[in-house]
Write an enzyme that holds these catalytic residues in place. Structure first.
Site, mmCIF file in Angstrom:
data_model
loop_
_atom_site.group_PDB
_atom_site.id
_atom_site.type_symbol
_atom_site.label_atom_id
_atom_site.label_comp_id
_atom_site.label_asym_id
_atom_site.label_seq_id
_atom_site.Cartn_x
_atom_site.Cartn_y
_atom_site.Cartn_z
ATOM 1 C CB CYS A 1 -1.041 0.019 0.934
ATOM 2 S SG CYS A 1 -2.092 -1.331 1.178
ATOM 3 C CG HIS B 1 -6.268 1.893 -0.418
ATOM 4 N ND1 HIS B 1 -5.160 2.252 -0.840
ATOM 5 C CD2 HIS B 1 -5.809 0.917 0.685
ATOM 6 C CE1 HIS B 1 -3.959 1.779 -0.385
ATOM 7 N NE2 HIS B 1 -4.592 0.786 0.290
ATOM 8 C CB CYS C 1 -0.548 0.874 7.527
ATOM 9 S SG CYS C 1 -2.125 0.730 6.886
#
Length: 413
Positions: free
Chosen positions: A92, A369, A399
């Site tokens: 991510c 996302h 994160c």
């Protein structure tokens, strides 16, 4: 050391990441990358033969998303062949890391003009994923699993909530705030400066607005949603019957029972998208007449417990603040990716932040996302908001799988 400046930022809208439902889901991933790369070149009248490097974030590098997507997207966008490209994976955190490395190339004096960004077609990767094998957990490497058992992200989010005593009321409240802020930002056209439409190959419009947000979300509506990851916690990952929940309990045996509080409404949305930022040295801008919008103040990387996976943003934020010689009070806007609501809630609590400074235009719970692109999107979002509100500094972190978090501080010029 030289300074690195952000000249421009752009991104696609985020489309629902589901084949047959999302407006972008029928594209090849390189098409979305090419869309933002062409836009950043056109908006800034770039001579693409002078682009020293293109650093691209893509997390799930398999199938159509493999093969150095950054380089291939640049070729698809019509860039000069001299514009080199590389694609990286920090899960991510890939989109922030791409910008951080681009800044490092410029600050070192090795390059003058670098584009950073990322692409993730979650509609594609979701359709090809094996739910029993997250990319950060290789069942074949039992030695690594014995040292650092790594579970499924949503189960990790519930584990953190259990350990921290963060309840469903808190995470649902934050999810409603995210939706409300995103709806306001869209209504007030706060994203328009960076947003570039995506067109089909025949020239017709595919998408020019955020597709994922669910305006009008309420606490009452969220209360009707069942937790998702209680089922995931019981999925076996090997022939011995070890489950995702067991992997976490190997490191945290005090969790006798998970408090499963995350669901579709307070977790990040599955979407498709891409983003690009143009970075340049001061010498290059003087030579070409380019104008900077912001400078890179500091960057940092931080690792934390791989088993809980999602806890590195707080130490990453502290590290980048220390590296910049700043305090949290010196930051006007914070962006912490809402991978799951507990991540943002813990970030706010641990750093004792003013909630009116955090994710002011909503976050991934409302907007989605697109994993490898999100970090680059957030940097551009903060820059636009700093300019809109005449503020100075923003801190962006998130994160990442494996228990990591990159971070960056930018400052308006």
């Amino acid at each position: 050391m030289a300074e690195a400046f952000i000249v421009d930022a752009c991104r696609t809208p985020r489309g629902i990441g589901k084949v047959g439902k999302g407006a972008l889901a029928h594209f090849h991933p390189q098409h979305l990358g090419a869309t933002v790369l062409k836009a950043i070149a056109d908006r800034n009248s770039l001579d693409t033969s002078e682009v020293d490097d293109i650093i691209w974030g893509t997390s799930s590098q398999r199938g159509d998303q493999s093969g150095d997507l950054g380089r291939m997207a640049a070729l698809d966008a019509g860039y000069d062949v001299k514009a080199s490209g590389v694609t990286l994976d920090r899960f991510c955190g890939s989109g922030i890391t791409a910008v951080n490395l681009a800044a490092a190339e410029v600050m070192s004096g090795m390059e003058d003009l670098v584009i950073a960004g990322g692409t993730e077609m979650m509609s594609y990767t979701a359709a090809t994923a094996d739910p029993t094998k997250p990319p950060m957990m290789d069942n074949g490497n039992l030695r690594l699993r014995e040292k650092h058992p790594q579970s499924q992200q949503g189960v990790c989010a519930d584990a953190i909530a259990t350990l921290e005593g963060i309840d469903r009321q808190a995470v649902d409240e934050l999810a409603v705030v995210s939706q409300d802020r995103a709806a306001r930002a869209i209504e007030e056209k706060r994203f328009d400066k960076s947003l570039v439409p995506v067109y089909n190959l025949d020239g017709s419009l595919a998408l020019d607005h955020e597709e994922f947000p669910r305006g009008g979300t309420t606490m009452e509506g969220l209360a009707k949603l069942k937790p998702v990851f209680s089922a995931w916690a019981d999925i076996p990952v090997d022939e011995a019957g070890t489950t995702y929940g067991d992997l976490i309990r190997q490191k945290y045996p005090q969790i006798t029972e998970f408090d499963h509080i995350h669901h579709a409404g307070n977790s990040s949305g599955v979407v498709d998208g891409a983003a690009a930022l143009l970075l340049a040295s001061e010498d290059y801008m003087k030579r070409t007449g380019m104008k900077a919008r912001a400078r890179i103040v500091a960057t940092a990387n931080m690792g934390d417990c791989p088993t809980l996976m999602l806890n590195a943003p707080v130490p990453a934020a502290k590290k980048v603040l220390a590296r910049a010689g700043l305090k949290k009070e010196d930051i006007d806007l914070f962006e912490i990716n809402e991978a799951f609501s507990v991540v943002a809630e813990k970030f706010i609590r641990d750093l004792d932040l003013d909630r009116e400074k955090v994710n002011v235009n909503g976050g991934a719970m409302a907007l989605g996302h697109p994993i490898g692109a999100t970090g680059s999107i957030l940097i551009g979002t903060v820059l636009d908001e700093l300019e809109r509100t005449d503020q100075q500094r923003g801190l962006i972190t998130m994160c990442a799988g494996g228990g990591m978090a990159p971070a960056i501080i930018i400052e308006r010029v």
